[in-house]
Design a protein around this motif. Structure first.
Motif, PDB file in Angstrom:
ATOM      1  N   SER A   1       7.843   9.051  -0.389  1.00 33.99           N
ATOM      2  CA  SER A   1       7.155  10.092  -1.145  1.00 33.99           C
ATOM      3  C   SER A   1       5.646  10.004  -0.936  1.00 33.99           C
ATOM      4  N   ALA A   2       5.079   8.802  -1.054  1.00 39.01           N
ATOM      5  CA  ALA A   2       3.636   8.642  -0.890  1.00 39.01           C
ATOM      6  C   ALA A   2       3.204   9.009   0.524  1.00 39.01           C
ATOM      7  N   GLN A   3       3.994   8.622   1.520  1.00 39.46           N
ATOM      8  CA  GLN A   3       3.639   8.962   2.890  1.00 39.46           C
ATOM      9  C   GLN A   3       3.693  10.469   3.122  1.00 39.46           C
ATOM     10  N   ASP A   4       4.701  11.141   2.532  1.00 34.15           N
ATOM     11  CA  ASP A   4       4.775  12.599   2.678  1.00 34.15           C
ATOM     12  C   ASP A   4       3.547  13.273   2.081  1.00 34.15           C
ATOM     13  N   MET A   5       3.086  12.788   0.943  1.00 38.90           N
ATOM     14  CA  MET A   5       1.905  13.379   0.314  1.00 38.90           C
ATOM     15  C   MET A   5       0.648  13.147   1.158  1.00 38.90           C
TER      16      MET A   5
ATOM     17  N   VAL B   1       0.231   5.602  -9.330  1.00 38.92           N
ATOM     18  CA  VAL B   1       1.476   6.208  -9.824  1.00 38.92           C
ATOM     19  C   VAL B   1       2.658   5.723  -8.994  1.00 38.92           C
ATOM     20  N   ALA B   2       2.519   5.791  -7.683  1.00 44.14           N
ATOM     21  CA  ALA B   2       3.575   5.288  -6.800  1.00 44.14           C
ATOM     22  C   ALA B   2       3.553   3.767  -6.796  1.00 44.14           C
ATOM     23  N   SER B   3       4.712   3.146  -6.626  1.00 45.71           N
ATOM     24  CA  SER B   3       4.774   1.684  -6.616  1.00 45.71           C
ATOM     25  C   SER B   3       3.972   1.116  -5.457  1.00 45.71           C
ATOM     26  N   LYS B   4       3.984   1.786  -4.309  1.00 42.29           N
ATOM     27  CA  LYS B   4       3.193   1.390  -3.149  1.00 42.29           C
ATOM     28  C   LYS B   4       3.117   2.555  -2.180  1.00 42.29           C
ATOM     29  N   LEU B   5       2.139   2.497  -1.298  1.00 41.45           N
ATOM     30  CA  LEU B   5       1.933   3.601  -0.357  1.00 41.45           C
ATOM     31  C   LEU B   5       3.002   3.657   0.721  1.00 41.45           C
ATOM     32  N   THR B   6       3.781   2.614   0.874  1.00 41.08           N
ATOM     33  CA  THR B   6       4.798   2.604   1.926  1.00 41.08           C
ATOM     34  C   THR B   6       6.034   3.414   1.553  1.00 41.08           C
TER      35      THR B   6
END
Length: 450
Positions: free
Chosen positions: A186-190, A178-183
């Protein structure tokens, strides 16, 4: 019958009277000197001895070679073992040249020993049959150490992100879909929330920022997995290692910038004519500094510009033309011509660090509406992504040679429509008509619309 071509042959004339060559190994070096024979005019005498690869022993050898009047010393580039010989002998005031092993390869069928290799190197040296490799000055070598260390850490950081993504996939968490990349933040907060113990997909999806908020329902489904405490422990270790690498990369970036700024050859000139480490950075500068000049090229960031400078150096007189630099970098095939047949040969290995940086720049330039972007688009349709990337990397390196050879030069983009504006439309129409007629099997007529 063609007219005869006269070529002055200097390859079999003695260029140096007193030479030395060293067959390098890890612990020792076999040293061969060739000098005029003291009692037989026109004859040569070779002296061979083994010397320990220690600073004191090499320095003593350098003093003896200078006393004997040695004009040039040749080293074969064996791993990193040549460094102690090159740097110590150079500090002794000797002219030292480093040659690639392929340049000094002995004839097949002959016995091979360290003694014979050293004697063969010495013979080639006195006849001037060897081409010296490029060894940059100390300031560039120091910069190269920092930029290469930074590149390795960036690669390691990328591997850590890949391991983290694989860990999330093992926990059935599909956030990277879903996210463009883990970096992303938003992805890091999750991920950090999951490490802290949060397991509710709705709560985790609520941490999305910016455009990711619009994909709340997709995030809820993607975050509904089997992430447990052991996944959290491993993910925390990976994030800690990534943070550690971020700090080290930032430190190396700062040091590389400081070293580049301390090089007088990289300085620019301000509008008032002053120069120095901080000069030539503004838009109104009379001469931009070397990093700023290269960073104007599409796809090149200041970090990539410093990496390229660390590999090529700032003195372009080492490469007589841009084609020499392209060949040294390994971005063009060697010539293979026999009779009427001409075919591309294998390309050399070149500088892998330089090619890697130019490859990144080419990928970045391919997404821009510039001449380089258009060049990539035209080539990729016919020859594929790999060929297009190498072609654009070669174009970028040619631009870099001109910018470093002339500090007052500035990059000027030819524009995205450069090729189209110079296309012969009538010729292109005729080619298309010929292709259509070949497909249909009968002639066609083109009429202009009213």
């Amino acid at each position: 019958m063609s007219r005869p071509q006269v070529i002055d042959d200097t390859e079999h004339e003695r260029v140096h009277e007193r030479v030395a060559a060293i067959d390098v190994a890890k612990d020792t070096g076999m040293v061969c000197t060739r000098t005029p024979h003291p009692s037989r005019p026109g004859a040569r005498r070779a002296t061979v001895q083994s010397v320990k690869a220690r600073t004191g022993a090499v320095r003593a050898l350098g003093r003896r070679l200078r006393k004997d009047g040695i004009e040039v010393v040749t080293l074969e580039s064996t791993s990193d073992y040549w460094r102690i010989w090159f740097f110590v002998l150079e500090a002794c005031g000797l002219a030292v040249q480093l040659v690639h092993a392929a340049q000094a390869k002995n004839l097949p069928g002959r016995p091979k020993t360290d003694k014979l290799d050293a004697m063969w190197l010495a013979r080639l040296t006195e006849l001037g049959l060897l081409r010296a490799s490029f060894v940059p000055p100390k300031a560039i070598r120091d910069l190269r150490d920092y930029t290469r260390a930074r590149t390795r850490l960036v690669q390691e950081r990328t591997r850590c992100w890949q391991r983290l993504e694989k860990l999330l996939e093992a926990a059935l968490v599909k956030v990277s879909s879903v996210a463009s990349k883990l970096t992303t933040v938003s992805a890091q907060d999750m991920i950090k929330a999951m490490i802290a113990g949060e397991r509710d997909p709705g709560m985790l999806a609520g941490l999305a920022r910016g455009r990711m908020k619009a994909r709340h329902d997709d995030l809820v489904q993607a975050l509904d997995g089997t992430f447990d405490d052991h996944h959290g422990e491993l993910a925390g270790m990976l994030l800690d290692h990534i943070a550690f690498l971020d700090a080290r990369i930032a430190r190396l970036t700062t040091r590389a910038a400081q070293l580049t700024g301390a090089m007088p050859a990289a300085w620019g000139v301000d509008p008032d004519g002053t120069t120095g480490p901080g000069a030539g950075t503004g838009p109104g500068a009379a001469v931009l500094n070397a990093v700023a000049r290269l960073a104007e090229i599409p796809g090149l960031s200041p970090d990539l510009a410093r990496t390229i400078i660390a590999e090529t150096g700032l003195d372009m007189t080492r490469f007589p033309t841009a084609a020499h630099l392209v060949s040294w970098a390994g971005l063009c095939p060697s010539a293979r011509q026999s009779g009427p047949r001409t075919r591309p040969g294998k390309k050399g290995q070149g500088d892998t660090w330089l090619r890697g940086a130019l490859g990144q720049a080419a990928v970045g330039a391919s997404h821009t509406a510039t001449f380089l972007g258009e060049r990539y688009s035209r080539i990729v349709r016919r020859r594929g992504k790999a060929k297009a990337q190498v072609a654009v990397a070669r174009s970028i390196l040619i631009i870099i040679w001109h910018l470093l050879a002339d500090p007052e030069a500035r990059f000027t983009d030819l524009g995205y429509g450069y090729y189209q504006a110079r296309t012969d439309k009538d010729k292109k129409i005729k080619n298309h008509i010929r292709q259509i007629e070949a497909l249909l099997g009968h002639p066609i007529t083109i009429t202009k619309a009213a």
